[in-house]
Scaffold this active site. Sequence first.
Site, short mmCIF file in Angstrom:
data_model
loop_
_atom_site.label_atom_id
_atom_site.label_comp_id
_atom_site.label_asym_id
_atom_site.label_seq_id
_atom_site.Cartn_x
_atom_site.Cartn_y
_atom_site.Cartn_z
CG ASP A 34 -2.16 0.85 1.09
OD1 ASP A 34 -2.04 2.06 0.82
OD2 ASP A 34 -3.26 0.31 1.22
CB ALA A 123 -23.01 -2.16 -6.06
CB CYS A 124 -20.27 2.12 -8.56
SG CYS A 124 -20.66 3.02 -7.06
CE1 TYR A 150 -14.49 3.06 -6.68
CE2 TYR A 150 -16.84 2.57 -6.70
CZ TYR A 150 -15.57 2.32 -6.22
OH TYR A 150 -15.37 1.33 -5.29
CE LYS A 154 -13.67 -0.41 -7.86
NZ LYS A 154 -12.38 -0.87 -7.31
CD GLU A 192 -15.81 11.34 5.74
OE1 GLU A 192 -14.71 11.19 5.18
OE2 GLU A 192 -16.23 12.44 6.14
NE ARG A 221 -26.65 4.78 -2.27
CZ ARG A 221 -27.46 5.46 -3.07
NH1 ARG A 221 -28.66 4.99 -3.36
NH2 ARG A 221 -27.08 6.60 -3.62
P1 NAD Z 1 -9.64 2.15 1.12
O1 NAD Z 1 -9.50 3.49 0.52
O2 NAD Z 1 -9.74 2.04 2.60
O3 NAD Z 1 -8.46 1.19 0.63
C1 NAD Z 1 -7.82 1.35 -0.60
C2 NAD Z 1 -6.33 1.35 -0.35
O4 NAD Z 1 -5.65 1.48 -1.61
C3 NAD Z 1 -5.87 2.53 0.53
O5 NAD Z 1 -5.20 2.08 1.68
C4 NAD Z 1 -4.93 3.32 -0.38
O6 NAD Z 1 -3.82 3.89 0.28
C5 NAD Z 1 -4.48 2.23 -1.36
N1 NAD Z 1 -3.96 2.85 -2.57
C6 NAD Z 1 -4.52 3.89 -3.28
N2 NAD Z 1 -3.69 4.24 -4.28
C7 NAD Z 1 -2.61 3.42 -4.19
C8 NAD Z 1 -1.42 3.32 -4.94
N3 NAD Z 1 -1.18 4.14 -5.98
N4 NAD Z 1 -0.52 2.38 -4.58
C9 NAD Z 1 -0.73 1.56 -3.53
N5 NAD Z 1 -1.85 1.60 -2.78
C10 NAD Z 1 -2.78 2.52 -3.11
O7 NAD Z 1 -10.92 1.48 0.42
P2 NAD Z 1 -11.70 0.14 0.80
O8 NAD Z 1 -13.05 0.53 1.27
O9 NAD Z 1 -10.85 -0.74 1.64
O10 NAD Z 1 -11.87 -0.51 -0.65
C11 NAD Z 1 -11.04 -1.56 -1.12
C12 NAD Z 1 -11.50 -1.96 -2.52
O11 NAD Z 1 -12.88 -2.34 -2.50
C13 NAD Z 1 -11.40 -0.83 -3.54
O12 NAD Z 1 -11.04 -1.37 -4.79
C14 NAD Z 1 -12.81 -0.31 -3.63
O13 NAD Z 1 -13.07 0.33 -4.85
C15 NAD Z 1 -13.62 -1.59 -3.44
N6 NAD Z 1 -14.98 -1.32 -2.94
C16 NAD Z 1 -15.17 -0.86 -1.67
C17 NAD Z 1 -16.47 -0.61 -1.23
C18 NAD Z 1 -16.73 -0.12 0.17
O14 NAD Z 1 -17.89 0.13 0.48
N7 NAD Z 1 -15.75 0.04 1.03
C19 NAD Z 1 -17.56 -0.83 -2.08
C20 NAD Z 1 -17.32 -1.27 -3.38
C21 NAD Z 1 -16.03 -1.55 -3.80
#
Ligand code: NAD
Length: 324
Positions: A34, A123-124, A150, A154, A192, A221
């Site tokens: 990360d 889901a987006c 977004y 995806k 958030e 939702r």
């Molecule tokens: P998050 O933002 O907490 O985690 C994403 C992580 O990716 C972060 O820690 C960020 O630092 C890291 N990151 C971003 N750019 C980076 C880079 N260039 N190099 C290395 N690391 C990088 O988000 P999350 O909620 O844990 O989501 C994780 C995955 O699940 C994502 O792909 C997100 O799109 C998908 N997702 C999440 C949700 C949700 O409700 N949380 C819903 C649908 C999809």
Amino acid sequence: MAEKKALVCGAGGFIGSHLVRRLKREGHWVRGVDLKYPEFSETEADEFLILDLREQNNCENSVIAPDGNSFDEVYQLAADMGGMGFIDSAECEIMRNSCLINIHMTHASAMRGVKRYFFSSSACVYRDMEPDEPELSEKDAFPALPDNEYGWEKLYSERMAMAYGRRFGMIVRLARFQNTYGPEGTWQGGREKAPAALSRKIAEADNGGIIEIWGDGTAMRAYTYIDDLLDGIILLMHSDLENGVNIGRQEYVSVNDLVKVITDVSGKTINIKHIDGPVGVKARNFRVDRIGSIGWKSRFSLKEGIAQTYPWIKMQVEASRKSE
Ligand code: NAD
């Protein structure tokens, strides 16, 4: 059986840091990657690399396992990511950064001979819906009409992973997550999502106070508790299910209902003031029979999940007040 080696990209984030913990519990050797370490607790990964995965050579280096071989499993969760406010205001960053990460990580994994590759979609990818419309199934993502960039990113990354899977014999598993929440998720700063943002506002408000919410609060939702999502990720990764697979609890509530659930858990009386803001789609409901067919079932109602999450956010609010 030899221990499996797993790479978790985005291991400093909300879902990634929980996933590392789960994989460790299941006996994997885990490397996390990360831009940052997890914010709220020590990582449990055996090794943690701070790398920018938009860079091709960083992706190539992270997929080389310590023994010089390939990883058994790559979980790709790194993304430039946030709630509706972020998605609305950072579309170029999302398109560029997340595409670059996915392009390089999918390619590097396939070239290194990774056996199983997991991609976290959303889901987006689905179009906007009317609140009373029947749930969409995975194939209804096409013809495509995501509501925001977004979702388009995806879809592109899903298809790229599938193309690499076909060409190079890498097993690809694609999960489309419903909005997910839980302790140790982003709760302030603009990225958030609704459950965390509303929990924070309610934790900050006095009993009998007012909180502001974006829109009229009627957007429908479904919200998934982190442990349910992790169950789905692990089941899907080790299954035979190809193409996109929805994971999410089918308990549909309006934003106003979500406020009520959080307020009940908080024990406060809260009044709502509706203000203009990015609301997103009117509704987005999807079927979960595919993930259900391999044994997944949600274990946490919204109320049960919020009962785990609200106290954690309240603690963060109190700690940040003390440090001011
Ligand atoms: P998050 O933002 O907490 O985690 C994403 C992580 O990716 C972060 O820690 C960020 O630092 C890291 N990151 C971003 N750019 C980076 C880079 N260039 N190099 C290395 N690391 C990088 O988000 P999350 O909620 O844990 O989501 C994780 C995955 O699940 C994502 O792909 C997100 O799109 C998908 N997702 C999440 C949700 C949700 O409700 N949380 C819903 C649908 C999809």
